[in-house]
Design a protein around this motif. Structure first.
Motif, short mmCIF file in Angstrom:
data_model
loop_
_atom_site.label_atom_id
_atom_site.label_comp_id
_atom_site.label_asym_id
_atom_site.label_seq_id
_atom_site.Cartn_x
_atom_site.Cartn_y
_atom_site.Cartn_z
N SER A 106 0.83 -1.20 0.00
CA SER A 106 0.00 0.00 0.00
C SER A 106 0.87 1.25 0.00
O SER A 106 1.99 1.26 0.52
N TYR A 107 0.31 2.31 -0.59
CA TYR A 107 0.93 3.63 -0.59
C TYR A 107 -0.12 4.63 -0.12
O TYR A 107 -1.24 4.68 -0.64
N ASN B 269 3.68 0.68 2.83
CA ASN B 269 3.63 -0.45 3.76
C ASN B 269 3.46 -1.75 2.99
O ASN B 269 2.91 -1.79 1.88
N TYR B 270 3.89 -2.82 3.65
CA TYR B 270 3.70 -4.17 3.14
C TYR B 270 3.13 -5.02 4.27
O TYR B 270 3.53 -4.86 5.43
N THR C 31 -5.28 -9.05 10.02
CA THR C 31 -6.48 -9.05 9.19
C THR C 31 -6.55 -7.79 8.32
O THR C 31 -6.26 -6.68 8.78
N ASP C 32 -6.96 -7.98 7.07
CA ASP C 32 -7.07 -6.86 6.15
C ASP C 32 -8.37 -6.97 5.37
O ASP C 32 -8.79 -8.06 4.99
N LYS D 192 -3.37 -6.17 -3.66
CA LYS D 192 -3.51 -7.32 -2.76
C LYS D 192 -3.75 -8.58 -3.57
O LYS D 192 -4.53 -8.58 -4.52
N ILE D 193 -3.08 -9.66 -3.18
CA ILE D 193 -3.32 -10.96 -3.79
C ILE D 193 -3.60 -11.97 -2.67
O ILE D 193 -2.90 -11.99 -1.66
N SER D 194 -4.64 -12.75 -2.86
CA SER D 194 -4.98 -13.80 -1.90
C SER D 194 -5.10 -15.13 -2.64
O SER D 194 -5.42 -15.16 -3.83
#
Length: 736
Positions: free
Chosen positions: A253-254, A270-271, A293-294, A729-731
């Motif tokens: 994220s930026y 952030n990562y 959690t996100d 984001k990748i899940s």
């Protein structure tokens, strides 16, 4: 007007009793579909070309539910069932005399709006308890909608199951081919090798607004009312075994802030690495764990301009909290059709975890949820740790729930919530009950006590809500009380220090005497009364008599309604709707309201709510209008305009407009790859917000998201603040 409505209350029943659609009891002989076992695996393409489908037996004929309950459907539907060791397969052929020209679908949104689509659905009761239901629904383009239901009263609408569907469309109608892993379904472990499940199939043909089902049920209920279900026979599922679903994610994220407090970094990158684990320990028990959690993929909240004295209730949108929400969701609130009253009391509201009062996210370090459901009882617990941020210290949350089922469809239970911070603890203790007195009568009750250690304040809330529902009318009475010091910090309450009395009645009239039968399906007038007394003094502080002499439902699915609302308000403290200051005192005024909506499944559809009249010591005209353009399911654009025009209102005799504009677009290559965005501008604080989200479901329930979010507004010192966030984001989901 009141005398006129009362005369209608006396006259209407003579028409209503003549109608053919009474509430009927479940048939003792249940409709059945027999599943056939196969040794091969099917290729899912929506064309049913395999020999296994050709040799399988089709279902019995469906029965019409809407508009003519009990009649033969105008369009035929066939259902077939096969299974092997891995999957339970279904083929649904929704025949249509107009072929694919008749099909309606406005978008590719998962959990689509059922009023805008043709669809067909499967409902399972694997435990045969006639209470719990799992529904898997699809439209002609393979878009999925799934939900869990309990007693056809509480719903987990945003539960997402792991299943696959492919569809095809032709001049004969549309076909859905569905594959459901056995691990997605819930059924008992028994010594018998063959199982029969409660089961139903239902279909909606949106062009004619017609609904039908394999096993008939009264039209005032839904297909999730499992006491009316048929049977899925001859199943030999593998013994249920613990299955584990793991879903890790990686996020980058930026963030960019302008004109914020110096303690906030103007730019930050952030990562994050985290994920969730779901363990179905047995058919009754499920454990969910989450770390770091996100919820970046969750749909963002839309702004609302509120001119009532009730707090705005924003629904939960985060997937982790949506699952099993019905178990923890004890409470009372307005129904979708506005019945039951406007008072809302919930001892547990999941948005209190991981979000601040403005809806901004607060990091969650870890958490877990355990749920057990059975024929006799249900219980569960939720434990979460919220990270400390700025002036907000680390906070721990706990929710415990237990309910016991007894009789045909009754239950009694309890719920306990705890919010713990270094400066104190807030707790609520709840006892609640639901009683299905008959097919038409039900009673929902609750008592809640709250205590806060830091202030030593204790409060109380409670309600009793009675419903009598038939195909002819719905009658309700909701009695609620919330004391002045009631403070459920982990819950939601519309207002405190109030005693609410909200009886009402709707008539569902389809008599042959109705004019323009090809245009009008039903005439549904009603009366909704809202009385609120101050709990600490017993004085009347608000009275609304919502008289609804006209409500027309059209054959197309559109509607038109007119309401008149004589209102009394006693303000015991200042009230500031949208910045307009209204002083203490007694106010009498009358408002008028018109609802209008066209067929929502059409390429161009429109609905609006316009109300006008006196408002406290002045006048207020309000318009909320929405226009959608969906020339094909791949493209949908919606514009919305909300205006509140105050005319000499309040202590300053304010005359002003407060406008809220929004535009939302959804562009989809298919149900799995979509670009969604919305823009809102609010004149109240000159705020401008927009959110753009690219979503790719590259395999079932595994996603890649790219999200851009912008928020800008003016502070009280007229300083323009903006914040921008870019998230990737990748899940990945693996079930074994």
């Amino acid at each position: 007007m009141i005398r006129f409505l009362l005369s209608l209350l006396i006259i209407y029943p003579s028409f209503l009793w003549a109608q053919d659609a009474e509430i009927f009891k479940p048939d003792s002989i249940r409709r059945t579909i027999e599943a056939r076992q196969i040794s091969t695996s099917l290729r899912l393409d929506g064309h049913l070309s395999e020999a296994e489908w050709q040799s399988s037996t089709a279902s019995p004929s469906f029965t019409q539910i809407e508009p003519f309950q009990g009649k033969k459907p105008t369009q035929h539907t066939e259902v077939k069932a096969l299974y092997n060791r891995q999957y339970l397969y279904f083929a649904i052929f929704s025949r249509d005399s107009l072929g694919k020209k008749a099909l309606r679908a406005t978008d590719f949104k998962r959990d689509f709006n059922s009023r805008q689509h043709d669809f067909a659905g499967l409902v399972f009761d694997g435990f045969n308890d006639k209470r719990n239901a799992m529904a898997l629904i699809t439209n002609p383009y393979g878009v999925q909608r799934d939900l869990l239901s309990f007693d056809d009263l509480f719903y987990d609408i945003d539960w997402d199951g792991l299943w696959r569907v492919r569809t095809s469309r032709s001049d004969s109608g549309w076909v859905a081919e569905i594959a459901i892993p056995w691990s997605t379904l819930r059924y008992p472990k028994t010594t018998s090798t063959v199982q029969d499940w409660g089961f139903n199939v239902f279909r909606s043909r949106r062009l004619t607004n017609e609904q039908s089902s394999l096993s008939p049920y009264p039209r005032s209920f839904s297909a999730m009312r499992m006491e009316y279900a048929g049977i899925l026979k001859n199943l030999q599922p593998p013994p249920p075994k613990p299955n584990i679903r793991v879903q890790p994610y990686l996020l980058a994220s930026y963030d960019h802030y302008r004109n914020f407090d110096p303690s906030i970094k103007p730019k930050d990158t952030n990562y994050k690495l985290g994920g969730e684990l779901k363990w179905a320990i047995n058919p009754n028990a499920v454990l969910d764990l989450t770390a770091n959690t996100d919820f970046a993929q969750a749909d963002a909240d839309r702004q609302v301009n509120n001119v009532t004295r009730f707090s705005v209730f924003f629904p939960e949108r985060r997937q982790f909290f949506l699952e099993n929400a019905s178990l923890f969701g004890a409470g009372v609130g307005p129904n979708d059709d506005l019945s039951g009253g406007n008072m809302r009391v919930q001892p547990f509201f999941s948005r209190r975890i991981g979000l601040d009062d403005s809806g901004n996210p607060i990091p969650i370090d870890f958490g877990g949820r355990f749920v057990y459901r059975s024929l006799k009882r249900n219980y569960g617990a939720l434990l979460m740790r919220q990270r400390g941020v700025g002036d907000t210290p680390a906070t721990h949350f706990f929710v415990g729930r237990f309910s016991e089922n007894f009789g045909k469809q009754n239950r009694i239970g309890g719920l306990f919530t705890l919010k713990n911070r270094p400066d104190g603890t807030n707790m609520t203790s709840t006892i609640d009950g639901f009683f299905r007195l008959s097919e038409s009568h039900s009673l929902n009750t609750m008592l809640v006590h709250s205590t806060t250690t830091s202030t030593r304040q204790q409060g109380f809330a409670g309600f009793a809500q009675y419903f009598y529902t038939t195909n002819q009318y719905k009658i309700w009475w909701t009695q609620s009380i919330v004391t002045k010091d009631f403070n459920p910090e982990l819950g939601f309450v519309s207002r405190t220090d109030v005693i609410g009395t909200t009886p009402g009645i709707f008539f569902y009239n389809r008599g042959k005497w109705l004019p323009f039968k090809k245009l009008i399906r039903a005439f549904e007038p009603g009366l909704m009364t809202e009385l609120y007394h101050q709990a600490s003094t017993g004085k009347l502080i608000e009275r609304q008599i919502n008289i609804n002499p006209i409500w027309l439902n059209f054959q197309s699915g559109g509607f038109f309604g007119y309401l008149i609302n004589p209102t009394f308000q006693r303000l015991t403290e200042p009230f500031q709707p949208l910045g307009v200051e209204i002083g203490l005192g007694d106010y009498h005024y009358v408002r008028h309201q018109i609802y209008i909506g066209t067929d929502q499944s059409k390429i161009l559809n429109f609905n609006a709510d316009y109300n006008w009249g006196s408002y406290f010591d002045g006048k207020l005209n309000s318009l909320d209008a929405k226009l959608q353009f969906a020339p094909l399911p791949h493209l949908s654009i919606t514009g919305r305009f909300n205006r509140n025009h105050f005319d000499k209102v309040g202590e300053n005799q304010t005359t002003t407009n407060v406008d809220l504009y929004s535009v939302e677009g959804r562009f989809a290559l298919n149900p799995r790859l979509q670009l969604i965005g919305f823009y809102q501008k609010n004149s109240e604080n000159t705020s401008q917000n927009y959110n753009i989200r690219l979503s790719w479901e590259y395999q079932p329930l595994s996603y890649i998201y790219v999200v851009f979010n912008h928020r800008g507004f003016d502070t009280l010192s007229h300083l323009k603040r903006t914040e921008d966030h870019v998230i990737a984001k990748i899940s990945y989901l693996n079930q074994f």
